[in-house]
Design a protein around this motif. Structure first.
Motif, PDB file in Angstrom:
ATOM      1  N   PRO A  11       0.811  -1.221   0.000  1.00 20.83           N
ATOM      2  CA  PRO A  11       0.000   0.000   0.000  1.00 20.83           C
ATOM      3  C   PRO A  11       0.844   1.271   0.000  1.00 20.83           C
ATOM      4  CG  PRO A  11       0.123  -0.909   2.214  1.00 20.83           C
ATOM      5  CD  PRO A  11       0.822  -1.887   1.301  1.00 20.83           C
ATOM      6  N   ASP A  12       0.245   2.330  -0.551  1.00 15.31           N
ATOM      7  CA  ASP A  12       0.843   3.655  -0.411  1.00 15.31           C
ATOM      8  C   ASP A  12      -0.068   4.582   0.410  1.00 15.31           C
ATOM      9  OD1 ASP A  12      -1.111   4.145  -2.332  1.00 15.31           O
ATOM     10  OD2 ASP A  12       0.290   4.741  -3.893  1.00 15.31           O
ATOM     11  N   GLN A  13      -1.178   4.028   0.878  1.00  9.69           N
ATOM     12  CA  GLN A  13      -2.052   4.713   1.832  1.00  9.69           C
ATOM     13  C   GLN A  13      -2.710   3.644   2.695  1.00  9.69           C
ATOM     14  OE1 GLN A  13      -5.299   7.084   0.200  1.00  9.69           O
ATOM     15  NE2 GLN A  13      -5.707   8.033   2.187  1.00  9.69           N
ATOM     16  N   VAL A  14      -2.798   3.915   4.004  1.00 15.20           N
ATOM     17  CA  VAL A  14      -3.376   2.944   4.935  1.00 15.20           C
ATOM     18  C   VAL A  14      -4.427   3.644   5.787  1.00 15.20           C
ATOM     19  CG1 VAL A  14      -2.932   1.356   6.848  1.00 15.20           C
ATOM     20  CG2 VAL A  14      -1.220   1.647   5.031  1.00 15.20           C
ATOM     21  N   LEU A  15      -5.610   3.029   5.845  1.00 14.71           N
ATOM     22  CA  LEU A  15      -6.707   3.523   6.668  1.00 14.71           C
ATOM     23  C   LEU A  15      -7.066   2.439   7.676  1.00 14.71           C
ATOM     24  CD1 LEU A  15      -8.936   4.735   3.684  1.00 14.71           C
ATOM     25  CD2 LEU A  15      -7.362   6.136   5.025  1.00 14.71           C
TER      26      LEU A  15
ATOM     27  N   ILE B 277     -18.223   2.996   4.313  1.00 13.99           N
ATOM     28  CA  ILE B 277     -16.895   2.638   3.806  1.00 13.99           C
ATOM     29  C   ILE B 277     -16.726   3.167   2.383  1.00 13.99           C
ATOM     30  CG2 ILE B 277     -15.358   0.740   3.136  1.00 13.99           C
ATOM     31  CD1 ILE B 277     -16.587  -0.869   5.497  1.00 13.99           C
ATOM     32  N   LEU B 278     -17.743   3.005   1.562  1.00 17.04           N
ATOM     33  CA  LEU B 278     -17.680   3.509   0.185  1.00 17.04           C
ATOM     34  C   LEU B 278     -17.438   5.020   0.177  1.00 17.04           C
ATOM     35  CD1 LEU B 278     -18.092   2.562  -2.839  1.00 17.04           C
ATOM     36  CD2 LEU B 278     -20.376   3.526  -2.608  1.00 17.04           C
ATOM     37  N   ARG B 279     -18.166   5.746   1.030  1.00 19.04           N
ATOM     38  CA  ARG B 279     -17.984   7.208   1.091  1.00 19.04           C
ATOM     39  C   ARG B 279     -16.579   7.577   1.555  1.00 19.04           C
ATOM     40  NH1 ARG B 279     -23.275   7.126   2.746  1.00 19.04           N
ATOM     41  NH2 ARG B 279     -22.813   7.333   4.952  1.00 19.04           N
ATOM     42  N   LEU B 280     -16.064   6.859   2.549  1.00 18.52           N
ATOM     43  CA  LEU B 280     -14.702   7.137   3.025  1.00 18.52           C
ATOM     44  C   LEU B 280     -13.666   6.863   1.935  1.00 18.52           C
ATOM     45  CD1 LEU B 280     -14.808   5.809   6.662  1.00 18.52           C
ATOM     46  CD2 LEU B 280     -13.836   7.983   5.983  1.00 18.52           C
ATOM     47  N   LEU B 281     -13.815   5.750   1.259  1.00 23.86           N
ATOM     48  CA  LEU B 281     -12.859   5.418   0.199  1.00 23.86           C
ATOM     49  C   LEU B 281     -12.926   6.387  -0.976  1.00 23.86           C
ATOM     50  CD1 LEU B 281     -12.819   1.539   0.047  1.00 23.86           C
ATOM     51  CD2 LEU B 281     -10.871   3.050   0.446  1.00 23.86           C
TER      52      LEU B 281
ATOM     53  N   VAL C 179      -4.570   1.265  -1.676  1.00 23.05           N
ATOM     54  CA  VAL C 179      -5.047   1.589  -0.335  1.00 23.05           C
ATOM     55  C   VAL C 179      -5.298   0.307   0.445  1.00 23.05           C
ATOM     56  CG1 VAL C 179      -6.900   2.679   1.004  1.00 23.05           C
ATOM     57  CG2 VAL C 179      -6.089   3.755  -1.109  1.00 23.05           C
ATOM     58  N   LEU C 180      -4.725   0.240   1.642  1.00 24.26           N
ATOM     59  CA  LEU C 180      -4.998  -0.844   2.580  1.00 24.26           C
ATOM     60  C   LEU C 180      -5.976  -0.302   3.611  1.00 24.26           C
ATOM     61  CD1 LEU C 180      -4.565  -3.539   4.136  1.00 24.26           C
ATOM     62  CD2 LEU C 180      -2.497  -2.505   5.116  1.00 24.26           C
ATOM     63  N   LEU C 181      -7.116  -0.972   3.752  1.00 26.13           N
ATOM     64  CA  LEU C 181      -8.109  -0.594   4.748  1.00 26.13           C
ATOM     65  C   LEU C 181      -8.254  -1.751   5.724  1.00 26.13           C
ATOM     66  CD1 LEU C 181     -11.433   1.215   4.124  1.00 26.13           C
ATOM     67  CD2 LEU C 181     -11.322  -0.692   5.709  1.00 26.13           C
ATOM     68  N   VAL C 182      -8.028  -1.476   7.018  1.00 29.36           N
ATOM     69  CA  VAL C 182      -8.149  -2.492   8.061  1.00 29.36           C
ATOM     70  C   VAL C 182      -9.351  -2.127   8.923  1.00 29.36           C
ATOM     71  CG1 VAL C 182      -6.997  -3.747   9.921  1.00 29.36           C
ATOM     72  CG2 VAL C 182      -5.628  -2.750   8.067  1.00 29.36           C
ATOM     73  N   GLY C 183     -10.347  -3.013   8.943  1.00 30.91           N
ATOM     74  CA  GLY C 183     -11.581  -2.695   9.651  1.00 30.91           C
ATOM     75  C   GLY C 183     -12.230  -3.902  10.292  1.00 30.91           C
ATOM     76  N   HIS C 184     -13.561  -3.817  10.422  1.00 31.53           N
ATOM     77  CA  HIS C 184     -14.346  -4.768  11.212  1.00 31.53           C
ATOM     78  C   HIS C 184     -15.552  -5.288  10.435  1.00 31.53           C
ATOM     79  CE1 HIS C 184     -12.504  -2.876  14.844  1.00 31.53           C
ATOM     80  NE2 HIS C 184     -12.589  -1.798  14.110  1.00 31.53           N
ATOM     81  N   ASN C 185     -16.013  -6.448  10.846  1.00 26.08           N
ATOM     82  CA  ASN C 185     -17.317  -6.951  10.405  1.00 26.08           C
ATOM     83  C   ASN C 185     -18.383  -6.378  11.327  1.00 26.08           C
ATOM     84  OD1 ASN C 185     -16.666  -8.391   8.181  1.00 26.08           O
ATOM     85  ND2 ASN C 185     -16.922 -10.401   9.094  1.00 26.08           N
TER      86      ASN C 185
END
Length: 165
Positions: free
Chosen positions: A49-53, A87-91, A99-105
């Motif tokens: 990634p070059d951006q991580v959320l 999530i769609l709006r944030l991305l 982009v690497l996004l680390v989140g939750h179910n």
């Protein structure tokens, strides 16, 4: 141009301290191993990634830290207990090419299902277990153009495939 998304659910967290609030739970031993294995796998495959959320929860930040990328994460409270639409709006505001996004179910798994025209042929995709990682490409030149069903699967893995191989 293409934009790549790496969508990772946090690794397995500890439940041994009932005093901790949900956002404060750390990774357990298995989760730590899984996060390290996921980072190694991503680098081996060239998915860097070059951006991580990440969400503001400790287990997402610990997961990312153990992945071992030398890139600061953008930590957001808006990624904790979010819906697929959020999530769609944030991305849509992301700036990186990968982009690497680390989140939750459940939001992360729902989002993964909604961005694909059809799910990958993997028995664990529907449940999106801890550590599940989906790599997809979008044929867009800017994240503001991200859309439902617009992704193409590049890869999908769960940590057990890496730690028990």
């Amino acid at each position: 141009m293409t934009r790549r998304l790496i969508l990772t659910r946090h690794a397995k967290s500890a439940w041994d301290n009932p005093e901790l609030s949900d956002p404060d739970r750390p990774l357990n031993k298995r989760g730590k191993r899984a996060a390290e294995a996921l980072g190694d796998w991503l680098r081996r495959k060239g998915y860097v990634p070059d951006q991580v959320l990440t969400s503001s929860a400790r287990r997402t930040q610990d997961t990312y830290a153990r992945m071992g990328f030398d890139l600061p994460a953008e930590v957001s409270e808006h990624l904790y207990l979010v819906t697929a639409n959020q999530i769609l709006r944030l991305l849509s505001q992301a700036k990186g090419n990968t982009v690497l996004l680390v989140g939750h179910n459940p939001g992360l798994g729902q989002f993964a299902a909604e961005i694909l025209p059809e799910p990958p042929d993997h028995p664990k995709f529907a449940s999106y277990p801890t550590g599940a990682t989906l790599v997809v490409d979008f044929d867009i030149d800017d994240w503001s153009r991200i859309a439902w069903r617009g992704a193409t699967v590049v890869d999908f893995i769960v940590p057990r495939e890496l730690t028990e191989a």
